[in-house]
Motif scaffolding. Structure first.
Motif, mmCIF file in Angstrom:
data_model
loop_
_atom_site.group_PDB
_atom_site.id
_atom_site.type_symbol
_atom_site.label_atom_id
_atom_site.label_comp_id
_atom_site.label_asym_id
_atom_site.label_seq_id
_atom_site.Cartn_x
_atom_site.Cartn_y
_atom_site.Cartn_z
ATOM 1 N N ARG A 18 -8.898 1.807 4.687
ATOM 2 C CA ARG A 18 -7.714 1.879 3.817
ATOM 3 C C ARG A 18 -7.637 3.244 3.132
ATOM 4 O O ARG A 18 -7.346 3.337 1.941
ATOM 5 C CB ARG A 18 -7.715 0.778 2.749
ATOM 6 N N LEU A 19 -7.915 4.315 3.891
ATOM 7 C CA LEU A 19 -7.951 5.653 3.297
ATOM 8 C C LEU A 19 -6.552 6.151 2.959
ATOM 9 O O LEU A 19 -5.554 5.687 3.522
ATOM 10 C CB LEU A 19 -8.627 6.634 4.261
ATOM 11 N N ASN A 20 -6.501 7.102 2.063
ATOM 12 C CA ASN A 20 -5.269 7.804 1.730
ATOM 13 C C ASN A 20 -5.503 9.291 1.933
ATOM 14 O O ASN A 20 -6.524 9.834 1.495
ATOM 15 C CB ASN A 20 -4.867 7.537 0.277
ATOM 16 N N ILE A 21 -4.574 9.931 2.640
ATOM 17 C CA ILE A 21 -4.676 11.382 2.838
ATOM 18 C C ILE A 21 -3.455 12.039 2.220
ATOM 19 O O ILE A 21 -2.321 11.759 2.593
ATOM 20 C CB ILE A 21 -4.741 11.751 4.332
ATOM 21 N N GLN A 22 -3.700 12.907 1.269
ATOM 22 C CA GLN A 22 -2.625 13.697 0.672
ATOM 23 C C GLN A 22 -2.749 15.127 1.213
ATOM 24 O O GLN A 22 -3.815 15.727 1.145
ATOM 25 C CB GLN A 22 -2.766 13.707 -0.854
ATOM 26 N N ARG A 68 3.019 1.780 -2.119
ATOM 27 C CA ARG A 68 3.421 1.905 -3.529
ATOM 28 C C ARG A 68 4.949 2.042 -3.636
ATOM 29 O O ARG A 68 5.466 2.973 -4.259
ATOM 30 C CB ARG A 68 2.727 3.112 -4.191
ATOM 31 N N ASN A 76 2.067 12.429 2.269
ATOM 32 C CA ASN A 76 0.983 11.515 1.943
ATOM 33 C C ASN A 76 0.926 10.443 3.024
ATOM 34 O O ASN A 76 1.959 9.891 3.408
ATOM 35 C CB ASN A 76 1.211 10.863 0.572
ATOM 36 N N ILE A 77 -0.281 10.179 3.528
ATOM 37 C CA ILE A 77 -0.461 9.125 4.523
ATOM 38 C C ILE A 77 -1.411 8.083 3.961
ATOM 39 O O ILE A 77 -2.552 8.393 3.623
ATOM 40 C CB ILE A 77 -1.031 9.669 5.847
ATOM 41 N N GLN A 78 -0.922 6.867 3.860
ATOM 42 C CA GLN A 78 -1.769 5.753 3.449
ATOM 43 C C GLN A 78 -2.064 4.917 4.690
ATOM 44 O O GLN A 78 -1.139 4.523 5.401
ATOM 45 C CB GLN A 78 -1.048 4.906 2.402
ATOM 46 N N ARG A 85 0.814 -1.218 0.000
ATOM 47 C CA ARG A 85 0.000 0.000 0.000
ATOM 48 C C ARG A 85 0.849 1.270 0.000
ATOM 49 O O ARG A 85 0.363 2.349 -0.311
ATOM 50 C CB ARG A 85 -0.959 0.017 1.193
ATOM 51 N N ALA A 88 -3.172 1.485 6.271
ATOM 52 C CA ALA A 88 -3.189 0.080 5.875
ATOM 53 C C ALA A 88 -3.985 -0.696 6.908
ATOM 54 O O ALA A 88 -3.947 -0.384 8.102
ATOM 55 C CB ALA A 88 -1.769 -0.457 5.788
#
Lengths: 344, 344
Positions: free
Chosen positions: B280-284, A161, A282-284, A159, A286
């Motif tokens: 499983r969120l993504n924060i940019q 990437r 950026n925070i993913q 996740r 998991a």
């Protein structure tokens, strides 16, 4: 069946009714099942976990704190039978692992955190037949039981990437952090920096593929890396799960850094959005493995690309679960202690 | 030169020393400059902004609260001269816009938040000659002054990695949110849902390219969209900057949702990492424009692809800055009021 269970935040052992497989369900006899920190969380703050899961959509939402449930979601077992109308995807007698999810109508239960789907700390489990993954004969039970926790680390790694241009930092070298390291190594990411307070865990990190392992009390894991042309880490995996980690990472991360939050923290974190914006971070987040991660974990353990031998602690019987859960963490604890319900 | 300045959290107007261009610097006569909410932040909580910027790396770090500085970072002006050794990238007499950054050795100052680099609320500015972007003759000053705030929205839009398969939600329809909408429309994202409490802002959102504009007190902006096959938003832009937004978005976002945090919030946010993990969120985190965003904003305004006419409020002189900054927000405030230091 005999099982270790949790009720009212305490571990008990006793006879429970045998589960009966329904449509789409396999009845499985447990061989062994790993002890996970998630199980321990439940003893110290079960009410909070259930309340938060109900409010925010977590795995404990369906649990009644006072009613017994059988934990254990890192299992390997042997198919005994199937419920009515089954396509019998794996032949009875064969061993299986699976993502610990049981679909129920449009919803799902989590095996090991459900009153309907007992986990691997009991002699018998119900598993979703569509999620069964057959274990090759050559793979011993103890290794098969590590497929699930390794798959979680592989999911976290994925996740983020990662690619070969990244320099990674893995904070916390429990099973999940070690799995992240192993996953990054598979992809060819380097350098991989590991950080943990405990020397034994740092040794495991190096064995798993980390290039450098740092005690964060003695060195700055974000400092330029002389052995790697002075590069700095830009892809940071949080595998600790303690309050305060998020803001500390945000303050230490470099411009354009990527953060993967893997550790399960059940308290609210404080975060200065402003600080993260200044660095365009950026925070993913998991969460848990998907079937593709289980497949990769099983194949990588089976063909030796990932060696989980150093993770293996001993086997214990059901009567030892209470003590083992209470002493799960700590500098000398093995990465995984396995429960064998056949040991009683 | 005459200028409006801020000192000790209060707006003043007076004569300041003319700035002298150093190496790599252009001396520019301001034409007009937009008023931004960031300027207002400084009046209510200047001490906090400076302290946080010093601790966390923000744009206000170099400011001394008690010493005057000239705000204004959304400017258009005319090149007068250059410092020594210049390559004179834009001919004197020509108009320019720029990212409000002045490089200084290995560091940089922010034009308009610096004691050395006065912003557009004064008659004269110093700009980094390498960042000058020449404004075409046909583009009026008032439109050119909107290039910078539009570029911020375009940067935010871009950082969400939008594509045509996304359904976007833009929370808050000030200049930044409107710029995000315009940027998403350029890329062909649809549907675009906008949310704002004020009807005038919702009208502007539709004009900018939103397909649906919702008052969040009356409708759920995350609900399935009947006009778009029941789709749900999956790419959420926060352009409000109020405490509590982050956790509310995390709770409302769908599985695998992506969040772009654009609004400047100077207070610590509370966040349940656990809640974001379950989905499983993504924060940019988005911060500010880069030269590529300025280029695109200028071209899109100049060739009419993005019409910022509805954003334009009136022009005011320096003597009106104090009142205008104090009344910047509110249901009837224009998106942008422009300061013309030549009006006195």
């Amino acid at each position: 069946m005999k099982a270790a269970f949790i009720a009212n935040g305490q571990v008990g052992v006793g006879e429970l009714a045998d589960p009966t497989p329904g449509r789409g369900q396999a009845l499985v006899r447990t061989h062994v099942c790993g002890l996970c920190a998630s199980d321990q969380h439940f003893l110290s703050g079960g009410h909070n976990l259930i309340a938060l899961s109900r409010k925010l959509g977590g795995p404990y939402a369906a649990l009644d704190f006072a009613r017994p449930f059988v934990p254990g979601h890192e299992y390997v077992g042997e198919v005994l039978d199937y419920g009515p109308g089954s396509r019998r995807s794996v032949r009875p007698g064969r061993r299986v692992v699976s993502v610990p999810i049981m679909r129920q109508g449009g919803s799902h239960a989590v095996v090991g955190y459900s009153h309907q789907c007992p986990g691997g700390f009991g002699e018998l489990m119900l598993l979703d037949e569509d999620f069964l993954i057959e274990v090759p004969d050559a793979l011993p039970d103890d290794y098969a039981a590590l497929v699930e926790p390794l798959a979680v680390g592989l999911e976290h790694a994925r996740r983020g990437r990662p690619d070969k241009g990244d320099a990674a930092l893995v904070l916390g070298c429990g099973a999940i952090g070690l799995g992240v390291i192993a996953g990054l190594k598979l992809i060819g990411v380097g350098p991989i920096v590991a950080a943990d307070f405990h020397p034994a865990r740092r040794d495991l990190a190096i064995a798993a593929g980390a290039h450098i392992a740092i005690d964060p009390r003695e060195g700055d894991p974000y400092a330029p890396l002389p052995a790697f042309d002075g590069r700095r880490v830009n892809l940071i995996y949080e595998c600790v799960g303690q309050p305060g980690m998020l803001q500390r990472i945000v303050e230490a991360a470099p411009f354009d850094g990527r953060i993967v939050m893997g550790g399960y923290c059940m308290e609210a974190e404080s975060l200065y959005v402003f600080a993260a914006q200044n660095k365009r971070l950026n925070i993913q987040f998991a969460g848990g493995e998907e079937p593709q991660d289980m497949d990769l974990a099983l194949r990588a353990i089976a063909d030796g690309r990932i060696d989980v031998t150093p993770w293996l602690g001993g086997r214990i019987g059901l009567g030892e679960v209470a003590d083992a859960v209470a002493n799960l963490s700590g500098p000398t604890a093995p990465v995984r202690t396995l429960v064998d319900p056949r040991l009683g």
